[in-house]
Design an enzyme around this catalytic site. Structure first.
Site, short mmCIF file in Angstrom:
data_model
loop_
_atom_site.label_atom_id
_atom_site.label_comp_id
_atom_site.label_asym_id
_atom_site.label_seq_id
_atom_site.Cartn_x
_atom_site.Cartn_y
_atom_site.Cartn_z
N TYR A 235 6.73 3.69 -1.54
CA TYR A 235 7.13 3.50 -0.26
C TYR A 235 5.02 3.00 0.89
CZ TYR A 235 7.83 3.08 4.72
OH TYR A 235 7.58 3.68 6.01
N LYS A 239 2.50 -0.04 1.70
CA LYS A 239 2.37 0.04 2.83
C LYS A 239 0.60 0.06 3.05
CE LYS A 239 4.79 -0.17 6.31
NZ LYS A 239 5.27 -1.57 7.16
#
Length: 494
Positions: A235, A239
């Site tokens: 994640y 990002k």
């Protein structure tokens, strides 16, 4: 900085990820406080307009979140939404945001004053191909789409404060350079990462792997690539790469990047305690209340950086207004870290105490209709203590079952397999969440503080009251006991 309410009047805004937690709160907020907004284009994943409209009804305005707005507008609610909201079927991971209707694309390109990219997959161990598509390439597609908007004043990209990885100390609001890594390992190339994921997927498909095998292999690939370059999970790695692409591709666009920390239930608006989905620590808190969790792995004196969702949305709206019209000059994207660890820190031991206080006075009622009596939760303050706990409580039992299973002709085979699976899953989750349970960083929020001051000094008095995002307002014990835990029990674990 002009008045936020004045800015929103007669403006057209495109928001991606419209069914997400923050996006829903944004839509409700704007429609409630500024009914003179011109249009909200809401992009959500759907194959066609009918499917998009159905998702919007079921997953957005059908939620309890819109209760106050419905009461405010009464029988005119539906007509107001029809006038102000345009639901756009698409896919952020695709070229031109997957908007196949050319007339719709052209309308947005001509009309949009601002774009807010809320779209994200927040699973720590998401499939690498999926996470790259949404968190990394999605950011690229949003920037390229924004550059075609003839009247655009600002783009706000919503990221996460935890792109910093496992850094300790004071974490600054600084931009990423393209190819930058957290461990100084050279060679991070985003195109190469995308090609690697696609190649791995093709290889697994050619091998005839099952959907479950493909999913697990792609999850493992994401975690291994993240760790290679210093990030703890897929994640935050994807990002971070998304932020890199925004910075590289933005050109003359005015861009703000919002980096919230752990986003939790609403502090005040549209009402206290609204939450959707399970946040990082919430399953542990309610698991404790249900009597299923008796221990917790963390540093009890460690800070857990949390911020209510309505404060995050208010800061995003303020950042949009403050950065509108900065285009035309080679300006760096402005970073806003939105959290509480610097201004009003809360520690794990405080969370434990407040949770114990709440469930002691408001016991969970189980399926048999009996109140669950909770005791003081056991804190495991290191990985070593957790491993000892696992060995004494589970591993010895498993070994005993395996011995009995061998002696009794596989009588306990299914029990052994199930227990092995559960222990493996627990160890995997602990490894994924470990960096945050012992996180030692504090997030600097100098840009966010300047933004708060601008709202107070340059906006109207009503702006400061309506678009609040100062974590100093929060009394953590009261908020946890009287707002957050009540919201969890009411809206998530009911």
């Amino acid at each position: 900085m002009e008045s936020i309410l004045t800015f929103l009047e007669d403006k057209t805004i495109l928001a991606t990820g419209a069914t997400g937690f923050l996006a829903k709160i944004f839509v409700e907020k704007v429609l409630r406080v500024q009914p003179k907004v011109k249009k909200l284009y809401l992009l959500l994943r759907a194959p066609d307009a009918n499917a998009a409209a159905l998702r919007f009804q079921n997953e957005v305005i059908g939620k309890e979140l819109f209760r106050v707005l419905k009461e405010l507008w009464g029988e005119n609610f539906s007509s107001m939404v029809s006038e102000k909201v345009v639901v756009v079927p698409g896919d952020i991971s695709a070229y031109q945001l997957g908007i196949t209707d050319s007339d719709m694309r052209n309308q947005i390109w001509v009309q949009a004053d601002a774009i807010i990219n809320f779209a994200a997959t927040t699973k720590f161990d998401e499939r690498y191909d999926v996470s790259l598509g949404i968190n990394t390439l999605g950011a690229k597609h949003v920037v390229n789409f924004a550059k075609k908007c003839s009247n655009l004043k600002v783009l706000v990209h919503v990221s996460t404060a935890y792109v910093c990885g496992e850094k300790g100390g004071l974490i600054k609001e600084t931009q990423f350079e393209m190819g930058e890594t957290l461990n100084e390992v050279m060679g991070l190339d985003i195109d190469a990462e995308v090609n690697l994921a696609q190649s791995k997927l093709s290889e697994l498909t050619a091998m005839g792997s099952s959907p479950g095998e493909i999913s697990m292999a792609m999850k493992d690939l994401g975690l291994s690539r993240a760790k290679k370059y210093g990030w703890p999970n897929t994640y935050v790695f994807t990002k971070a790469m998304g932020e890199m692409l925004v910075g590289q591709l933005k050109g003359d666009l005015s861009v703000a990047i919002s980096r919230p920390t752990v986003v939790i239930s609403t502090y005040k608006e549209p009402f206290p305690g609204w939450i959707e989905g399970v946040r990082t620590i919430d399953s542990v808190l309610v698991g404790y209340g249900k009597g299923k969790v008796t221990c917790f792995l963390c540093d009890p004196k460690g800070i857990i950086d949390m911020i209510p969702a309505d404060m995050v949305v208010n800061s995003i709206i303020a950042a949009m207004v403050a950065n509108a019209g900065r285009s035309g000059r080679p300006l760096k994207e402005k970073i806003y870290q939105v959290g509480s660890s610097l201004r009003n820190p809360v520690r794990y031991c405080q969370v434990q105490q407040s949770t114990n206080h709440y469930f002691s006075r408001n016991p969970w009622i189980n399926k048999e209709g009996k109140a669950v009596i909770v005791g003081k939760i056991k804190i495991l303050s290191s990985m070593a203590s957790f491993q000892r706990h696992m060995a004494l409580r589970y591993m010895l039992l498993l070994k005993g079952l395996e011995v009995g299973n061998a002696a009794l002709c596989n009588l306990f085979h299914s029990t052994c397999v199930d227990m092995n699976r559960k222990i493996g899953l627990m160890m995997r989750l602990i490894e994924i969440y470990r960096p945050y349970l012992f996180f030692e960083g504090v997030f600097d929020d100098m840009n966010t503080e300047r933004l708060r001051n601008s709202v107070r000094e340059n906006g109207s008095t009503s702006d400061a009251n309506i678009f609040y995002f100062d974590s100093k307002w929060i009394n953590w014990d009261y908020y946890l006991r009287e707002i957050h835990l009540v919201g969890l029990v009411t809206y998530v674990f009911k």
